[in-house]
Scaffold this motif. Structure first.
Motif, PDB file in Angstrom:
ATOM      1  N   MET A   1       0.825  -1.203   0.000  1.00 42.95           N
ATOM      2  CA  MET A   1       0.000   0.000   0.000  1.00 42.95           C
ATOM      3  C   MET A   1       0.863   1.259   0.000  1.00 42.95           C
ATOM      4  N   LYS A   2       2.051   1.199   0.622  1.00 39.00           N
ATOM      5  CA  LYS A   2       2.899   2.389   0.661  1.00 39.00           C
ATOM      6  C   LYS A   2       3.328   2.808  -0.728  1.00 39.00           C
ATOM      7  N   HIS A   3       3.462   1.805  -1.635  1.00 43.01           N
ATOM      8  CA  HIS A   3       3.836   2.162  -3.012  1.00 43.01           C
ATOM      9  C   HIS A   3       2.728   2.966  -3.687  1.00 43.01           C
ATOM     10  N   PHE A   4       1.484   2.597  -3.422  1.00 45.05           N
ATOM     11  CA  PHE A   4       0.358   3.324  -4.013  1.00 45.05           C
ATOM     12  C   PHE A   4       0.341   4.768  -3.519  1.00 45.05           C
ATOM     13  N   ARG A  93       5.400  -1.370 -10.195  1.00 46.34           N
ATOM     14  CA  ARG A  93       5.961  -1.747  -8.892  1.00 46.34           C
ATOM     15  C   ARG A  93       4.878  -1.848  -7.816  1.00 46.34           C
ATOM     16  N   LEU A  94       3.656  -1.382  -8.156  1.00 43.36           N
ATOM     17  CA  LEU A  94       2.569  -1.481  -7.187  1.00 43.36           C
ATOM     18  C   LEU A  94       2.098  -2.925  -7.089  1.00 43.36           C
ATOM     19  N   SER A  95       1.419  -3.228  -5.989  1.00 46.55           N
ATOM     20  CA  SER A  95       0.871  -4.566  -5.828  1.00 46.55           C
ATOM     21  C   SER A  95      -0.277  -4.774  -6.802  1.00 46.55           C
ATOM     22  N   ALA A  96      -0.656  -6.048  -6.958  1.00 48.14           N
ATOM     23  CA  ALA A  96      -1.749  -6.377  -7.873  1.00 48.14           C
ATOM     24  C   ALA A  96      -3.038  -5.698  -7.439  1.00 48.14           C
ATOM     25  N   ASP A  97      -3.353  -5.676  -6.159  1.00 46.02           N
ATOM     26  CA  ASP A  97      -4.575  -5.036  -5.669  1.00 46.02           C
ATOM     27  C   ASP A  97      -4.564  -3.547  -5.949  1.00 46.02           C
ATOM     28  N   GLU A  98      -3.397  -2.937  -5.790  1.00 41.64           N
ATOM     29  CA  GLU A  98      -3.288  -1.502  -6.040  1.00 41.64           C
ATOM     30  C   GLU A  98      -3.466  -1.183  -7.516  1.00 41.64           C
ATOM     31  N   GLN A  99      -3.001  -2.075  -8.364  1.00 40.27           N
ATOM     32  CA  GLN A  99      -3.165  -1.854  -9.804  1.00 40.27           C
ATOM     33  C   GLN A  99      -4.626  -1.969 -10.224  1.00 40.27           C
ATOM     34  N   VAL A 100      -5.359  -2.922  -9.630  1.00 42.48           N
ATOM     35  CA  VAL A 100      -6.768  -3.091  -9.972  1.00 42.48           C
ATOM     36  C   VAL A 100      -7.575  -1.855  -9.594  1.00 42.48           C
ATOM     37  N   ALA A 101      -7.149  -1.170  -8.477  1.00 45.43           N
ATOM     38  CA  ALA A 101      -7.886  -0.006  -8.008  1.00 45.43           C
ATOM     39  C   ALA A 101      -7.981   1.067  -9.076  1.00 45.43           C
ATOM     40  N   MET A 102      -6.963   1.203  -9.899  1.00 46.35           N
ATOM     41  CA  MET A 102      -7.001   2.156 -10.998  1.00 46.35           C
ATOM     42  C   MET A 102      -6.160   1.589 -12.143  1.00 46.35           C
TER      43      MET A 102
END
Length: 487
Positions: A1-4, A93-102
């Motif tokens: 989440m910190k990457h997002f 570099r973001l997590s998969a969940d973070e990528q799905v968010a946008m």
């Protein structure tokens, strides 16, 4: 989440620089295809975005938010990001969940590129006629600053259409107890001067006599018909004395009757012979329709009721304008006044519904309007077969008020307003025609004119028309409500 969070902070940190010098991108995004459909509770949005005209700097991003809006109502659809090359590396570099968010897409400058976008949103009534636009944030300015800077994409029309289904009231034709018909003609036989005998090969007589025979044969060869009477009436022109013209008109009519009797055995049918010594009505009509310079003077004499002697009337015609108009009449008008009118009267037997269903397409002229109506009643109202029967009826009986009124209803049911209007001009006045007029008003969107007419028809005393008027009124109110909401 910190990457997002880092990703968002980087975008925000660049906001001031980008807004001050908007070199993030050139060109724009276009729509290559779109489809919006509705379910009971959702709008399903499918868009193909074309990025081919967009140039995006390597370290920049654009947050794209499609919005659906109408008047003061607006709803956001899910956003997506378009990244330059370097920015895409950070995104990955973001997590998969973070990528799905946008979801994000890397723009490859200079190359054709499309994005398939899919979204769904809870359907609200105002969305049914709305617009979809795109809000593009390339500076991190935030929604409040950019919400009004929308790129229009396309209109949305997923409203359930309000369709007018007119309630009709067809007219039942009267039953013909005797289907009496007649074929009529006018023969211009040539006779030698002052003679009454027919010479079949003389001048135009072969053609004229052939036409008479063809008329009689067409009835005799009709297996459903029975000849009841053949009538003949001879006419002479006003040229010469009235007494001689009486002899010629009578003798020539009798000669034609004798000619026909030799060719045909009519059984018990009547053969009647009449005559008109001088065809003054035909003369008046011909002069009235002419372009003669002196036609008014001619008509004064022809119409003068105080002149009871036909020979005196003719002599007065000879004196007008030095006799030139009379010489024109002798040459151009009088020959057509020497004619023999004939009529073949006959009856056609009645048909069962099963027989009529075959004849309606093979020989519709044999059927009465009532027989055609009974054929129509064997089909589903509004079906192609049902409508076709009424179209056939008006072709066979083009001047009949009932056939025209029923054809008008058929035309209104299929939206052919011009045809309906044409049929209605030959229909009989009354509640049925008023109903057709009200439906025509509705079809043309003239609700203010239709409503009082329909309201009056709800109390006309005819149960079928009253029911149709009430149903049309109900639809009128629904249509008015719909149009006020969406237009």
């Amino acid at each position: 989440m910190k990457h997002f969070f880092l990703y968002i902070i980087i975008l925000a940190g660049l906001a001031q620089t980008v807004c001050a010098n908007d070199s993030t991108r050139t060109g724009t995004i276009r729509v290559a295809g779109q489809n919006v459909t509705r379910t009971d509770s959702l709008l399903l949005v499918d868009i193909t975005f074309d990025l081919s005209g967009l140039e995006l700097r390597s370290n920049r991003s654009i947050v794209c938010t499609p919005v659906i809006h109408r008047d003061d109502s607006l709803a956001k659809l899910p956003s997506f990001v378009i990244n330059g090359r370097d920015r895409q590396i950070l995104y990955q570099r973001l997590s998969a969940d973070e990528q799905v968010a946008m979801p994000a897409y890397r723009r490859q400058n200079g190359k054709p590129q499309t994005i398939d976008y899919h979204a769904r949103i809870a359907r609200q009534r105002w969305m049914e006629r709305s617009e979809i636009s795109l809000v593009m944030d390339s500076c991190g300015c935030g929604w409040d600053l950019l919400a009004e800077q929308r790129l229009p994409l396309f209109d949305v029309d997923v409203a359930e259409p309000a369709v007018f289904h007119p309630a009709l009231a067809y007219v039942t034709p009267q039953v013909e107890t005797v289907k009496a018909r007649a074929l009529q003609g006018k023969a211009y036989l040539d006779f030698p001067v002052n003679r009454t005998e027919i010479h079949p090969d003389y001048r135009n007589n072969p053609r004229e006599l052939a036409a008479i025979r063809a008329t009689i044969d067409s009835v005799r060869h009709n297996t459903y018909a029975s000849i009841t009477e053949v009538s003949i009436k001879g006419y002479a022109s006003p040229e010469g004395s009235y007494s001689n013209n009486t002899r010629l008109a009578k003798g020539r009519a009798e000669a034609l009757s004798a000619y026909i009797r030799k060719l045909y055995d009519f059984g018990g049918a009547n053969i009647t012979v009449g005559y008109e010594p001088e065809d003054w009505e035909g003369l008046e009509r011909a002069v009235a329709e002419s372009t003669l310079a002196d036609k008014e003077a001619l008509l004064v004499v022809i119409r003068d009721a105080s002149i009871t002697d036909p020979d005196r009337r003719e002599n007065q015609l000879k004196t007008i304008a030095g006799g030139e108009p009379y010489r024109y009449l002798l040459r151009e008008v009088y020959p057509a006044l020497r004619h023999s009118d004939y009529s073949v009267n006959y009856t056609i037997r009645a048909f069962s519904v099963e027989e009529a269903k075959e004849l309606i397409y093979k020989a519709p002229s044999q059927l009465s309007l009532d027989e055609m109506f009974r054929v129509a009643c064997t089909y589903e109202p509004g079906s192609p077969e049902y409508n076709e029967v009424f179209e056939i009826a008006v072709r066979v009986y083009p001047d009949d008020p009932v056939s025209n009124l029923n054809a008008a209803f058929t035309a209104l049911a299929s939206g052919r307003t011009e045809a309906a209007r044409r049929y209605m001009t030959r229909a009989k006045e009354g509640s049925h025609l008023d109903l057709a007029q009200a439906i025509l008003y509705m079809a043309e969107g003239r609700y203010d004119e239709a409503e009082p007419l329909l309201t009056r028809l709800t109390r006309c005393g005819n149960a079928e028309i009253e029911a149709a008027a009430k149903e049309n009124l109900r639809q009128l109110h629904e249509l008015s409500k719909y149009e006020k909401q969406y237009y």
